[in-house]
Design a protein around this motif. Structure first.
Motif, PDB file in Angstrom:
ATOM      1  N   THR A 436       0.840  -1.197   0.000  1.00 13.61           N
ATOM      2  CA  THR A 436       0.000   0.000   0.000  1.00 13.61           C
ATOM      3  C   THR A 436       0.877   1.249   0.000  1.00 13.61           C
ATOM      4  OG1 THR A 436      -1.654  -1.209   1.297  1.00 13.61           O
ATOM      5  CG2 THR A 436      -1.922   1.178   1.111  1.00 13.61           C
ATOM      6  N   PRO A 437       1.310   1.739  -1.172  1.00 11.55           N
ATOM      7  CA  PRO A 437       1.972   3.036  -1.227  1.00 11.55           C
ATOM      8  C   PRO A 437       0.955   4.144  -0.967  1.00 11.55           C
ATOM      9  CG  PRO A 437       1.653   2.170  -3.430  1.00 11.55           C
ATOM     10  CD  PRO A 437       1.231   1.086  -2.487  1.00 11.55           C
ATOM     11  N   LEU A 438       1.401   5.227  -0.318  1.00  5.07           N
ATOM     12  CA  LEU A 438       0.467   6.277   0.065  1.00  5.07           C
ATOM     13  C   LEU A 438       1.147   7.638   0.092  1.00  5.07           C
ATOM     14  CD1 LEU A 438       1.187   7.030   3.305  1.00  5.07           C
ATOM     15  CD2 LEU A 438       0.184   4.765   3.608  1.00  5.07           C
ATOM     16  N   PHE A 439       0.334   8.678   0.076  1.00  6.04           N
ATOM     17  CA  PHE A 439       0.817  10.045   0.240  1.00  6.04           C
ATOM     18  C   PHE A 439      -0.172  10.805   1.114  1.00  6.04           C
ATOM     19  CE2 PHE A 439      -2.187  10.562  -3.210  1.00  6.04           C
ATOM     20  CZ  PHE A 439      -2.778  11.800  -2.940  1.00  6.04           C
ATOM     21  N   GLU A 440       0.327  11.833   1.810  1.00 11.80           N
ATOM     22  CA  GLU A 440      -0.516  12.662   2.661  1.00 11.80           C
ATOM     23  C   GLU A 440      -0.051  14.111   2.598  1.00 11.80           C
ATOM     24  OE1 GLU A 440      -0.287  11.143   6.596  1.00 11.80           O
ATOM     25  OE2 GLU A 440      -1.190   9.204   6.112  1.00 11.80           O
ATOM     26  N   TYR A 441      -1.011  15.011   2.667  1.00 15.13           N
ATOM     27  CA  TYR A 441      -0.732  16.440   2.787  1.00 15.13           C
ATOM     28  C   TYR A 441      -1.647  16.978   3.874  1.00 15.13           C
ATOM     29  CZ  TYR A 441      -0.993  21.465   1.899  1.00 15.13           C
ATOM     30  OH  TYR A 441      -0.990  22.837   2.043  1.00 15.13           O
ATOM     31  N   GLU A 442      -1.075  17.764   4.788  1.00 10.07           N
ATOM     32  CA  GLU A 442      -1.885  18.314   5.872  1.00 10.07           C
ATOM     33  C   GLU A 442      -1.399  19.705   6.242  1.00 10.07           C
ATOM     34  OE1 GLU A 442      -3.493  15.889   9.318  1.00 10.07           O
ATOM     35  OE2 GLU A 442      -1.937  17.056  10.346  1.00 10.07           O
ATOM     36  N   TYR A 443      -2.329  20.640   6.297  1.00 15.54           N
ATOM     37  CA  TYR A 443      -2.029  21.999   6.732  1.00 15.54           C
ATOM     38  C   TYR A 443      -2.746  22.249   8.054  1.00 15.54           C
ATOM     39  CZ  TYR A 443      -2.407  27.088   7.094  1.00 15.54           C
ATOM     40  OH  TYR A 443      -2.379  28.379   7.544  1.00 15.54           O
ATOM     41  N   THR A 444      -1.973  22.506   9.096  1.00 18.35           N
ATOM     42  CA  THR A 444      -2.507  22.772  10.425  1.00 18.35           C
ATOM     43  C   THR A 444      -2.206  24.210  10.799  1.00 18.35           C
ATOM     44  OG1 THR A 444      -2.051  20.474  11.051  1.00 18.35           O
ATOM     45  CG2 THR A 444      -2.548  22.017  12.821  1.00 18.35           C
ATOM     46  N   ARG A 445      -3.237  24.927  11.192  1.00 16.21           N
ATOM     47  CA  ARG A 445      -3.072  26.363  11.437  1.00 16.21           C
ATOM     48  C   ARG A 445      -2.425  26.657  12.785  1.00 16.21           C
ATOM     49  NH1 ARG A 445      -7.903  30.094   9.601  1.00 16.21           N
ATOM     50  NH2 ARG A 445      -7.089  29.226   7.637  1.00 16.21           N
ATOM     51  N   ASN A 446      -2.678  25.850  13.797  1.00 19.47           N
ATOM     52  CA  ASN A 446      -2.110  26.117  15.127  1.00 19.47           C
ATOM     53  C   ASN A 446      -1.740  24.800  15.797  1.00 19.47           C
ATOM     54  OD1 ASN A 446      -4.783  25.456  15.228  1.00 19.47           O
ATOM     55  ND2 ASN A 446      -5.269  26.777  16.951  1.00 19.47           N
ATOM     56  N   LEU A 447      -0.727  24.163  15.262  1.00 18.68           N
ATOM     57  CA  LEU A 447      -0.261  22.883  15.783  1.00 18.68           C
ATOM     58  C   LEU A 447       0.441  23.091  17.124  1.00 18.68           C
ATOM     59  CD1 LEU A 447       0.181  19.807  15.145  1.00 18.68           C
ATOM     60  CD2 LEU A 447       2.423  20.502  14.267  1.00 18.68           C
TER      61      LEU A 447
END
Length: 624
Positions: A436-447
């Motif tokens: 299972t190859p995968l990719f992720e993108y995540e933008y967090t405003r106040n981590l």
């Protein structure tokens, strides 16, 4: 939990008007709770099924009752790989973790006995005990007090602890301990139209602030300026949870409800050298968590649904430095999520909207689009993609779940993810292998990002210097994360299995605080205490009918944290090798042996907080 979906025009209109009313007017949290329940209960006018089903024989202790938006993967599922041969051995019920408990993003690999279910057999309970080096102890027990065709009641106890010494930055032996305990009762009743589940638990944890970055060359602070962390810290979480769920009896309409009330208490706060520790007290918080879900099948290809959730908090701040706590503060978030699932040609498609309504005037109304889909690429591959986001309110307790050495006076702000995207290809090239190859993108405003050292003349450096790094503060960063990775499962025979997971994370962080932004800009914008590379592998072998062996390895690299030098410092990679095995002496008695951190690697889980080295644990379990 996956449920089908229902929607009516009047119901949609009522939802929309209720959201506007909450935003435009200042109403009490009790009214918001009632509104949430009304939204869910509106659809309950549908008739129930006339037939009941047999009691579920799979009595799972820790099956979480989590309501969430349905992922579009009901149909497009590749055939499962053949499981390793467990049929000739009794299942082991308890969960156990490595005794060298490590905080942060590191999750210890599971031991060979990974079963948590209590099958409906003639057995009514088990006791499992283990003890090892570095004063490590492990214990589990479960008893089925009631078991009938339509109802069950069980009680479970769990204990994990370690009390060994570690060497701190001054090369001095200090006691480093963690003690975790859980007492939980679960009751299930199967009515004709629905199932009832009631859980009540008490979780008690204790630990100490053993880490620091002080060396022998650092001068002692004056007695009037030193910040004193408690010698020992503790927390208590008391909760009760009630869940109702309609049965899946080929009906178009389904519903689910869950209500949870809990009280979290932290033992102690910080104090100054001029105050005694008895003048400090940790914070406390009461939380009410209400969830609801209704679903309706318009046709075989179109399903509508609605999720609703209300989380309400009442928080009293910690008393530190002899300062009395403020009055209780109330916070709440109400989230409404209508969605639809559509099957069109070769695609399963999901689309929805999440609306989050805060009670605080300084918070904003949040909107997030939710979409996803999946399709077969061939008879051996499925492509999946999903986009979304949302708000995470963050309770007082959740802050210490992320970092137990957090300043007791800190309550995390809500975390907002405006957008995230992930995709994968589930590929089975041969019968024994799944990739299972995968990719992720995540933008967090106040981590929330933790630090216990800061640049000289920068932000909050006085506090962290005076505490010598024993406690952590929090900075909220705007963070973009790119991830590439893969999962692999290989089962070459019924007596062997291999599991591998790889992730490469690339972070880019910024801050609205000018001092922190300047610091990040001078240090390549690295994100703190989050690994850039994670590799995890596990192998299970069943050489004989009564024997099971396992080996596990975890490597986390490219880890960074703010250091005393005024710059970002690289932390040692995590390298944890585990070996173990179990022998079924009789039908009801099992003996196990486990070696943790076999390489004796003393990395820092958090900056200044080293972990225990090699440890071994011997124990056994008895079923009755």
């Amino acid at each position: 939990m996956k449920l089908q979906v229902r929607s009516q025009n009047a119901f949609k209109k009522s939802n929309k008007e209720t959201i506007k009313l909450m935003k435009r007017t200042h109403i009490s949290s009790q009214i918001k709770m009632a509104a949430c329940l009304m939204l869910v209960l509106t659809g309950f006018q549908q008739g129930y099924a006339q037939q009941d089903t047999l009691i579920k024989r799979d009595l799972t202790l820790e099956r979480a009752y989590q309501l969430e938006l349905e992922k579009p993967e009901r149909k497009l599922i590749l055939p499962e790989l053949e499981e390793a041969d467990y049929t000739k051995r009794e299942p082991v019920f308890s969960l156990t973790g490595t005794p060298a408990l490590i905080t942060g993003d590191y999750s210890p690999l599971p031991p060979p006995e990974i079963r948590s279910a209590f099958p409906a057999q003639k057995q009514f309970g088990y006791v499992r005990l283990g003890a090892g080096s570095r004063q490590a102890y492990s214990g589990d027990a479960q008893v089925m007090l009631l078991r009938k065709d339509n109802q069950t009641l069980d009680v479970r106890l769990m204990h994990r602890s370690i009390y060994g010494d570690i060497k701190n930055a001054s090369e001095t032996d200090v006691r480093a301990y963690t003690n975790r305990n859980l007492l939980q009762a679960t009751y299930q009743y199967h009515f004709t139209p629905f199932d009832l589940t009631v859980k009540a638990w008490e979780a008690y944890n204790a630990w100490n602030y053993y880490g620091d970055w002080k060396t022998t060359t650092d001068p002692d602070l004056t007695s009037s300026s030193a910040i004193i962390a408690p010698e020992a810290q503790w927390s208590s979480n008391t909760a009760i949870q009630v869940g109702l769920q309609s049965k899946q009896l080929q009906q178009r309409f389904h519903w689910a409800l869950q209500a949870k009330a809990q009280l979290f208490r932290l033992g102690k706060g910080l104090t100054h050298a001029t105050y005694t520790p008895e003048k400090s007290r940790g914070g406390r918080e009461r939380e009410i968590d209400l969830l609801g879900n209704v679903t309706y099948d318009l046709s075989n290809t179109l399903h509508l649904g609605l999720d609703a959730r209300l989380r309400q908090f009442r928080h009293r701040a910690a008393e530190s430095f002899g300062v009395q706590a403020l009055d209780f503060e109330d916070h709440s978030w109400f989230t409404l999520s209508p969605y639809a699932n559509l099957t069109y040609r070769q695609w399963d498609i999901k689309a929805g909207l999440q609306v989050s309504v805060p009670s605080d005037n300084d918070e904003q109304l949040r909107y997030n689009l939710i979409a996803g889909g999946q399709t077969f690429l061939s008879d051996k591959a499925v492509f999946r993609i999903e986009a979304g986001g949302g708000i995470q309110p963050n309770s007082y307790q959740e802050g210490f779940m992320q970092n137990p050495y957090l300043n007791p006076a800190v309550r995390l702000e809500p975390t907002y993810i405006p957008f995230k995207l992930n995709g994968s290809i589930d590929f089975r090239p041969i019968r024994e292998l799944r990739l299972t190859p995968l990719f992720e993108y995540e933008y967090t405003r106040n981590l929330p990002t933790f630090y216990n050292a800061a640049a000289s003349g920068g932000w909050n450096d006085l506090f962290t210097d005076q505490a010598y790094g024993k406690v952590f503060e929090v900075a909220y960063l705007k963070t973009i994360r790119y991830t590439l990775g893969a999962n692999a499962l290989l089962v070459p025979s019924k007596w062997m299995s291999f599991t591998n997971t790889f992730r490469y994370n690339l972070f880019h962080s910024s801050s609205d605080d000018p001092a922190i932004e300047h610091y990040l800009n001078n240090n390549n914008r690295k994100t703190w205490h989050r690994p850039g590379i994670v590799y995890q592998a596990k192998m299970d072998i069943f050489p004989a009918e009564r024997f099971q062996l396992f080996a596990g390895y975890l490597w986390e690299g490219l880890r960074f944290a703010p250091g005393r030098s005024g710059s970002i410092e690289a932390l040692q990679s995590i390298k944890d090798l585990q070996l173990g095995g179990s022998w079924q002496a009789t039908r009801d008695v099992t003996i196990f042996l486990q070696f943790n951190n076999l390489l004796d690697h003393r990395h820092e889980a958090w900056y200044g907080y080293k972990v225990h080295g090699f440890s071994a644990m011997l124990g056994g379990s008895v079923h009755f």
